[in-house]
Motif scaffolding. Sequence first.
Motif, PDB file in Angstrom:
ATOM      1  N   ASP A 182      52.378  13.744 -21.314  1.00 32.48           N
ATOM      2  CA  ASP A 182      51.657  13.191 -22.449  1.00 32.48           C
ATOM      3  C   ASP A 182      50.428  12.400 -21.980  1.00 32.48           C
ATOM      4  O   ASP A 182      50.559  11.410 -21.268  1.00 32.48           O
ATOM      5  CB  ASP A 182      52.594  12.276 -23.253  1.00 32.48           C
ATOM      6  N   GLY A 183      49.255  12.846 -22.385  1.00 33.69           N
ATOM      7  CA  GLY A 183      48.030  12.144 -22.024  1.00 33.69           C
ATOM      8  C   GLY A 183      47.455  12.503 -20.675  1.00 33.69           C
ATOM      9  O   GLY A 183      46.428  11.941 -20.261  1.00 33.69           O
ATOM     10  N   VAL A 184      48.072  13.434 -19.949  1.00 36.33           N
ATOM     11  CA  VAL A 184      47.578  13.862 -18.636  1.00 36.33           C
ATOM     12  C   VAL A 184      46.618  15.036 -18.818  1.00 36.33           C
ATOM     13  O   VAL A 184      46.938  16.015 -19.487  1.00 36.33           O
ATOM     14  CB  VAL A 184      48.734  14.267 -17.705  1.00 36.33           C
ATOM     15  N   LEU A 185      45.435  14.949 -18.202  1.00 38.31           N
ATOM     16  CA  LEU A 185      44.463  16.043 -18.257  1.00 38.31           C
ATOM     17  C   LEU A 185      44.517  16.910 -17.004  1.00 38.31           C
ATOM     18  O   LEU A 185      44.358  18.124 -17.083  1.00 38.31           O
ATOM     19  CB  LEU A 185      43.054  15.480 -18.452  1.00 38.31           C
ATOM     20  N   PHE A 186      44.694  16.302 -15.850  1.00 39.76           N
ATOM     21  CA  PHE A 186      44.790  17.063 -14.602  1.00 39.76           C
ATOM     22  C   PHE A 186      45.632  16.281 -13.618  1.00 39.76           C
ATOM     23  O   PHE A 186      45.500  15.066 -13.501  1.00 39.76           O
ATOM     24  CB  PHE A 186      43.401  17.325 -14.011  1.00 39.76           C
ATOM     25  N   GLN A 187      46.521  16.990 -12.924  1.00 39.08           N
ATOM     26  CA  GLN A 187      47.384  16.345 -11.957  1.00 39.08           C
ATOM     27  C   GLN A 187      47.489  17.165 -10.685  1.00 39.08           C
ATOM     28  O   GLN A 187      47.227  18.366 -10.678  1.00 39.08           O
ATOM     29  CB  GLN A 187      48.790  16.138 -12.526  1.00 39.08           C
ATOM     30  N   VAL A 188      47.856  16.501  -9.614  1.00 40.40           N
ATOM     31  CA  VAL A 188      48.234  17.177  -8.376  1.00 40.40           C
ATOM     32  C   VAL A 188      49.733  17.362  -8.462  1.00 40.40           C
ATOM     33  O   VAL A 188      50.503  16.411  -8.303  1.00 40.40           O
ATOM     34  CB  VAL A 188      47.851  16.346  -7.140  1.00 40.40           C
ATOM     35  N   SER A 189      50.159  18.579  -8.769  1.00 38.36           N
ATOM     36  CA  SER A 189      51.590  18.833  -8.980  1.00 38.36           C
ATOM     37  C   SER A 189      52.363  18.633  -7.687  1.00 38.36           C
ATOM     38  O   SER A 189      51.833  18.818  -6.586  1.00 38.36           O
ATOM     39  CB  SER A 189      51.789  20.247  -9.531  1.00 38.36           C
ATOM     40  N   ASN A 190      53.613  18.274  -7.840  1.00 41.55           N
ATOM     41  CA  ASN A 190      54.438  17.951  -6.683  1.00 41.55           C
ATOM     42  C   ASN A 190      55.869  18.335  -7.005  1.00 41.55           C
ATOM     43  O   ASN A 190      56.322  18.147  -8.133  1.00 41.55           O
ATOM     44  CB  ASN A 190      54.340  16.447  -6.400  1.00 41.55           C
ATOM     45  N   ALA A 191      56.560  18.881  -6.051  1.00 38.74           N
ATOM     46  CA  ALA A 191      57.929  19.333  -6.266  1.00 38.74           C
ATOM     47  C   ALA A 191      58.834  18.794  -5.168  1.00 38.74           C
ATOM     48  O   ALA A 191      58.395  18.549  -4.044  1.00 38.74           O
ATOM     49  CB  ALA A 191      57.995  20.862  -6.293  1.00 38.74           C
ATOM     50  N   ALA A 192      60.099  18.634  -5.509  1.00 39.88           N
ATOM     51  CA  ALA A 192      61.060  18.085  -4.552  1.00 39.88           C
ATOM     52  C   ALA A 192      61.136  18.929  -3.284  1.00 39.88           C
ATOM     53  O   ALA A 192      61.299  18.400  -2.182  1.00 39.88           O
ATOM     54  CB  ALA A 192      62.432  17.978  -5.204  1.00 39.88           C
ATOM     55  N   ALA A 193      60.996  20.245  -3.443  1.00 39.85           N
ATOM     56  CA  ALA A 193      61.102  21.135  -2.282  1.00 39.85           C
ATOM     57  C   ALA A 193      59.993  20.892  -1.266  1.00 39.85           C
ATOM     58  O   ALA A 193      60.156  21.169  -0.073  1.00 39.85           O
ATOM     59  CB  ALA A 193      61.078  22.589  -2.747  1.00 39.85           C
TER      60      ALA A 193
END
Length: 484
Positions: free
Chosen positions: A275-286
Amino acid sequence: MKKNIIKISLAALTIFVSLTSCDRNLDQISSINEDQEQAMTRPETFRQAMDGAYTALKGGGYYTSDTGNQLIMGDLTTDNLIRTTTGRNTNFAASNFEFSSDNSQTTGLFSAAYLVISRTNFVLKYINNGVLSGTQKANMEAEARALRAIAHFDIVRAYSQIPTQSAGAKNSIGIYYSETYAPLNNTASRNLTVDQVYDKIITDLLFAVDNITQNDTDKGRLSKAAVYGLLSRVNLYRGDYANTIKYGELALGISSSITQKGNFSNIWKEKDNNDGVLFQVSNAAAEQNTVGVAYNQSVPALRSEFVVDYDLYTAYTTNDVRKEAYFTTSAYSGQKYNHVTKYAGLTGLPSNIVPVRYLRGAEVLLNVAEAYYRSGNGAQALVLLNKLRAERYSSFTPGTETGQALLDAILKERRLELAFENDRWYTLKRLNLPVQRSGKGDLFDGTGTPAVAQTLAAGNFKWQWPIPITAIQANPNIKQNDQY
């Protein structure tokens, strides 16, 4: 001539090259090796290559680990954070303004960002080879050019002056703007002024916003709303307030949320809440990309490297939803601290592994509010400021500020909203303000050990970080910043 070999995995694509001034050696094990010209004859490889460029944002010096992590550098160099006496002393030199060309705390971003740029330029090298066409081609080129612009912007605001920083800033030395894939380039120089670099950044972003077709469902890839938001950010730094407003309003017109009050804590703790995010550096547990480790570790009690400055902590009122979302007060080694736990981890996932919210709608709103004020429209600035405050305070009576009090309120909310998101150092820098720390200690009540260095004057040469010595050794054409 030795051919570059492209290595493809299902997750992303990595180019194995020998690099000098603007990239670095990188090799990863993967299941398929083939010549890059052959690899780029398939549409899916373009997508893999572009995702590889996004992945480079998770490299050392950008958003990973602790030393030089951009999630903390913009705060530990200011009055937002204070080093604890029970931490490991990571990033201590930078917090003490001991910047040097051989210290990765302030030089790591340089090579990390140019690696992102190199990967985007690899995509662009093949964009006209006939494999992609129509909207697929337009979108791919738009994504690559927008991400290239982002990385150049991050470099230029760190290693050069910001256009609003001083009277002569626009004509001061900029950076090399890399527009071709040339990893062996050792002749590049800082041949542009700051203003010329901003021209190129904006040119890339304008191309992107006119051609990007990707929707904003996947926040880990750039969308039209995100690019409009980036144009608002860049123009604010440039001092072009009309375009800050224009593009910021367009961004908010597409993606209007600035994160609802009831959702605010959740966007930091829930993997799929954007909510409210336009762009992110995605990150995963793996991936085990522990971006939050720059702040603290669980051993099992929270052990922090840096904690929030007491004066900033108390600026968050008890009815401010950000206070609970950002902080945890607990003891370590017999001492109680106000820990920054904004990036401590998502519910049910390993500690310190979270998406990096690179651009949020709330920042865009604050950009536009400040630009309205500086353009003489205080009434509209107040409307936007009250809109944000209504979503951050459990009980809120709309403010009525005018004049300097209104600007002060906008800048206060910017500090409270964007704390620990790599904003504070650059806000002070673009406003030509000093760092003035509170003199308070590191413990939860303001006692304890204060920061060693309390001030950094506006105009000090250290506002421009040093170019890494390794880059200059590889390419002597790169000029070092003055006094380093």
